[in-house]
Design an enzyme around this catalytic site. Sequence first.
Site, PDB file in Angstrom:
ATOM      1  N   CYS A 137     -13.815  -3.445  11.194  1.00 33.27           N
ATOM      2  CA  CYS A 137     -13.069  -2.199  11.315  1.00 33.27           C
ATOM      3  C   CYS A 137     -12.375  -2.095  12.667  1.00 33.27           C
ATOM      4  O   CYS A 137     -13.029  -2.146  13.698  1.00 33.27           O
ATOM      5  CB  CYS A 137     -13.995  -1.010  11.103  1.00 33.27           C
ATOM      6  SG  CYS A 137     -14.359  -0.761   9.365  1.00 33.27           S
ATOM      7  N   ASN A 202     -10.547  -7.969   6.622  1.00 32.00           N
ATOM      8  CA  ASN A 202     -10.717  -6.547   6.844  1.00 32.00           C
ATOM      9  C   ASN A 202      -9.326  -6.000   7.173  1.00 32.00           C
ATOM     10  O   ASN A 202      -8.338  -6.728   7.126  1.00 32.00           O
ATOM     11  CB  ASN A 202     -11.706  -6.304   7.984  1.00 32.00           C
ATOM     12  CG  ASN A 202     -12.360  -4.925   7.887  1.00 32.00           C
ATOM     13  OD1 ASN A 202     -11.671  -3.925   7.721  1.00 32.00           O
ATOM     14  ND2 ASN A 202     -13.677  -4.880   8.020  1.00 32.00           N
TER      15      ASN A 202
END
Lengths: 424, 442
Positions: A137, A202
């Site tokens: 993230c 991601n």
Amino acid sequence: MADLRCTIAGIDSINPFWLASAPPTDKYANVVRAFEAGWAGVVWKTLGEDPPVINVSSRYGGHFGSNRSVIGFNNIELISDRPLEVNLREIEQIRREWPDRVIIGSMMARVDEQAWKELAIKIAASGVHGIELNLGCPHGMCERDMGSAIGQVPEMIEQTTRWVREAVDIPVFTKLTPNITDILWSAQAAKAGGAHAISLINTVNSVISVDLDAMAPNPIVDGKGSHGGYCGSAVKPIALHMVAEIARSPETQGVDISAIGGIESWRDAAEFISLGANALQVCTAAMLYGFRIVDDMIDGLSSFMDSKGYRTIDDFRGLAIKNTVNWNELNMNFDTKAFIDQEACIECGRCHIACEDTAHQAIAFEVAEGGKRTFTVVDEDCVGCNLCAIICPVPDCIEMRPVKNDLPYLTWPEHPKNPLGDTK
Amino acid sequence: MAHHINKTGCAKISAAQFFDDLHRPLDGLMAVKEADHCLYCYDAPCIQACPTSIDIPTFIHQIRTGNMSGAARTILSENIMGGTCARACPTEVLCEQACVHHEGGNKTVEIGLLQRHAIDHLMAAGGSHPFSRAADTGRHIAVVGAGPAGLSFAHRAAMLGHKVSIYEAKSKPGGLNEYGLAAYKMVNDFAAREVEFLLGIGGIEIYYDKALDSSLTLDNLQAQHDAVFIGIGLGGTNGLGLDGEDLGGVMDAIDFIEDIRQTGDLSAIRLGEDIIVIGGGNTAIDAAVQAKKLGAQNVTLAYRRGEEQMGATAFEVDLARQNGVMVRLWSKPMAVQGNAAVTSMTFEHTVLKGGKLTGTGETYDIACDLALKAIGQKLEGDGLDGLTINDGKLKVSETCETSIKGVFAGGDCVRSGEDLTVQAVEDGKQAAIAVDAWLKNN
């Protein structure tokens, strides 16, 4: 009907379509709806140590095509904001109710061996099939030294992977961030740490748009915005490249890959599989259209495989890897020319103006008496760049036709005009 | 079946209140979808098909990017009456017919509706007029007629820095936009709103109830102005040349439409139960469809030739049929029967023989209490002395100049293109540019 079952990190799945760790996999209600819709597995929304995080209001932003189609999407949401125990009890319940579906527990923790190990053990005890390390993230959690703050340092990727491997005896997926210079460093570190599989990509760090009235980036939280994780169809090319690099690199080839990044359709799925993916994760497409999109992903992939004679996923998995090469391995003697099907042409002139203004002035434009407009490729000037074929609105109207020249396969290192000889 | 407007017994109702819009305007969602259907062609055929040469791909692209006022400016810079043209143009035989999707056999882009979307947005937003005037040239131009040609001329001339005085025979501006188009094409008093918008450029004054006649002569106008532009349209109408044409209940369709457009009380409109409209152009369709919408029991549109020869487009003819108008082709009016008022008409069947329209000798009667003539308009009016008239229209040079030096003309009163609003707007624009050049040397 093709057999869509697959295996990744030793885990059997009824089809390759899982939901990625994200809002759609946040809780019991969503996950049950996903399984009812036909998804084979979910990676549960990332779990952290208690106390749970607190999210802000206003969390997503959209990057739109001209027709308000969402090309890209970003978010500034953090990991699960519900207590760990609540999540784990729900996972246990769904594992009992849906024995043929996969649940992977996604996790992140501060860089502390005991924190990682204790959390991993708690999650494993809920009955998950595997654990995925969220090292990706690029917003919020990285400011707390988690997420991409770990994923951007290969040594820390290796370390956290190893800690979890040591703590639990279920498969470990290490999820990588694309916000790095070379994905192979990250992939090698995950492999060195003992990952059973690599999940990627991601989200890409992004500012999705600026609100020109508020003069602040979207999504706006009380007048201010922050960079967030970019995903959706627009990131698929980035993900395909990174998957391909891992699949074809001698150091990482053979590692199981759970491919993520802009998968919206069966075709996207098939492309990732052709580049070596063992299974797939989807998030944005489900958020945009609902879980029902898995129907066509399954049906379309199956039809594609039937049409090509592939009985199982493994029959075509990785077939495009050998054709994915460095530029220096391309044939300099290959020559292709655009050919315009005059029957199919609707005379819009887009190919002409694109080539005339920005390429090689290789499409002639003539207007006959009566107004009939004719666009013709000037072969001598056409370099085979594909621009016209890409922008032509009519499917299959402009075809790129290879020229037969009987010349041998010649790479740049072998090329007589290469001033550096066969070194570069 | 609609109620007969004469028998509603309800409070007074005007056309603006009674008629619904022919086309549902695009909402935001549909406008974006439709704009996306445009391929943004290079050197696009639709531009060439537009008499005013609006840069259609550019304005549609501007709608796509959300630059709505820019889209409207692109349209208005070539066609200041883009709002009326978006409503009244036969786009199916102009821009939309030229759309390359047509070539591909696909649904063409709804250019008219997109144009309306952009213009409506600009007009609803209000604000200052989108164009500004060049420095005052000190020159003063007279315009005869406040129809599309005259207004278009005036706007462009004002932009170029000239002062303009318009002399209009009627009491309202707009010409056929105000008086001659079907009410369902111009709902919410659009013609008047458009003129008000157009006059926002400044430098234009309009004098009403001033027709060319003995008190307002070309000589006077020339004496008091640096140049004169004539945009008087076609004030007269063709007759059937039959006995009984002067019976009650026989009237010009254009007057019938004007009555509908102008009355504050539609129940006062003369509307029978059995109506015959004679003619095959847009005026005939506008009259027939409005008569049907107002509740007439039987409306027959009689045309002496076949559907291909009709001046009205296929869309318009379909519109008539969908509204219950009986279309009778190859029918030539032969007689009008009745005592004080018309009671029936006799038609003769026709055929084309060697390219020539010939009666077959077979006749039939249609009962009627109202017969509307829509068989063409013609140049008429006093004060045209000294102007050369060729083939029923004012003769003009390539620079729009009539046979009198310093007197220019455009619109339906000259032979430029089809007698359409869009052509009149183009004529006015080109004439203004020509007059501007002429004034530099005169």
